[in-house]
Design a protein around this motif. Structure first.
Motif, PDB file in Angstrom:
ATOM      1  N   VAL A   1       0.937  -0.829  -0.314  1.00 31.45           N
ATOM      2  CA  VAL A   1       0.411   0.070   0.102  1.00 31.45           C
ATOM      3  C   VAL A   1       1.061   0.702   0.129  1.00 31.45           C
ATOM      4  O   VAL A   1       0.459   2.575  -0.753  1.00 31.45           O
ATOM      5  CB  VAL A   1      -1.240  -0.112   1.179  1.00 31.45           C
TER       6      VAL A   1
ATOM      7  N   LYS B   1       1.434   1.590  -3.758  1.00 30.13           N
ATOM      8  CA  LYS B   1       1.056   2.199  -4.336  1.00 30.13           C
ATOM      9  C   LYS B   1       0.271   3.083  -4.259  1.00 30.13           C
ATOM     10  O   LYS B   1       0.106   4.303  -5.049  1.00 30.13           O
ATOM     11  CB  LYS B   1      -0.897   0.971  -3.928  1.00 30.13           C
TER      12      LYS B   1
ATOM     13  N   LEU C   1      -4.977  -3.938  -6.216  1.00 30.14           N
ATOM     14  CA  LEU C   1      -3.621  -4.123  -5.547  1.00 30.14           C
ATOM     15  C   LEU C   1      -3.274  -5.248  -5.950  1.00 30.14           C
ATOM     16  O   LEU C   1      -3.186  -6.820  -5.060  1.00 30.14           O
ATOM     17  CB  LEU C   1      -4.041  -3.496  -3.910  1.00 30.14           C
TER      18      LEU C   1
ATOM     19  N   VAL D   1      -8.503  -4.848   1.584  1.00 41.41           N
ATOM     20  CA  VAL D   1      -7.673  -3.088   1.179  1.00 41.41           C
ATOM     21  C   VAL D   1      -7.708  -2.652  -0.063  1.00 41.41           C
ATOM     22  O   VAL D   1      -8.226  -1.625   0.117  1.00 41.41           O
ATOM     23  CB  VAL D   1      -5.973  -3.915   1.902  1.00 41.41           C
TER      24      VAL D   1
END
Length: 296
Positions: free
Chosen positions: A25, A28, A93, A247
């Protein structure tokens, strides 16, 4: 959590894979145009600084044993990290992570080509189904640079795993992790200088977060596999894809489609079956008459 029982080891791996997704994350959250080489250099540097105090004196004494293999492997992992940054900043993701899980499938093929290993019928099924699953997820019409970067990450991870056999025996995983980052610093720094991007605080923050959480993942894996057989708990590693879906959905509004779900199952289910088959064979060996006497 001690990791001394199967249940606690599985829980450690589940938590560890969640930490790995948090690391993803942080990557990202960077913009697709973010300086990739700058990020790679900073993450390697930060990882070295975090691990340096943890190395034992004896490990410093034989720090560069197996230098050539470590150097090649560290640059393979550097290439994988660069591909990973591109994949995570441009793909959903969960999609990127699903393709990353093709690494064990690629490893099977490389093991046949390099070490002459023979694949079982179930392993052949895993290879065929795994590659087909990647095509289902990415779909040839969508096979662009982002998708190729995700495949590049999986390939680099497989090559790095294949090279583990060539590393000197007796070196701790911590030692290997340290050298992975240390030996990649010169190349990543040179690439960052060539990139010429201004140093940005948000890139530093992403590099710190990614480095800390991926080390948390490695620590969980180390503890999870320390006291139990790998084939008893390795299927828990695939919970990482569940974390990625959750997520991605909650944080980035990425809703997986039927293509993604079908392809993911094609990659993961055969690998899980291989793990279950290995566990069954191990139990049969222990149940054979005289097995306890032979182990005494």
């Amino acid at each position: 959590m001690s990791g001394k029982t199967v249940n606690s080891a599985i829980l450690l791996l589940i938590i560890g894979n969640a930490l790995a997704i948090v690391s993803d994350v942080f990557i990202k959250l960077m913009e697709p145009e973010a300086p990739v080489f700058q990020f790679a250099f900073l993450r390697n540097l930060i990882t070295v600084l975090l691990l340096m105090p943890l190395l034992k004196r004896a490990e410093y004494g034989r720090l560069f044993e197996g230098f050539v293999v470590h150097a090649i492997r560290s640059h393979v992992l550097l290439a994988g990290l660069l591909c990973m940054v591109v994949a995570l900043t441009t793909l959903p993701l969960a999609t990127a992570n699903a393709v990353f899980y093709a690494a064990p499938v690629i490893l099977m093929v490389l093991s046949v080509l390099v070490y002459g290993e023979r694949l079982s019928p179930l392993s052949v099924l895993a290879v065929i189904s795994g590659f087909a699953g990647v095509l289902v997820i990415l779909r040839p019409t969508a096979l662009d640079f982002s998708a190729l970067s995700a495949l590049g990450t999986a390939f680099c991870l497989a090559v790095a795993a294949l090279m583990v056999r060539r590393l000197p025996s007796g070196q701790s995983t911590l030692h290997k992790l340290f050298l992975n980052s240390l030996l990649a610093i010169p190349a990543s720094f040179a690439l960052a200088m060539w990139e010429g991007a201004p140093w940005r605080w948000e890139i530093i923050a992403s590099a710190v977060g990614s480095a800390v959480f991926i080390l948390g993942y490695n620590a969980s894996v180390l503890k999870g596999y320390k006291h139990v057989d790998a084939n008893q708990v390795t299927s828990a590693e695939y919970t990482g894809l569940i974390w990625a879906i959750a997520v991605g959905w909650l944080a980035f509004g990425e809703i997986p489609d039927l293509w993604f779900l079908t392809g993911s199952l094609m990659i993961i289910v055969p690998l899980v079956l291989i793990g279950l088959n290995q566990r069954r064979k191990r139990r049969l060996i222990h149940r054979r008459p005289g097995a306890e006497a032979q182990g005494a």
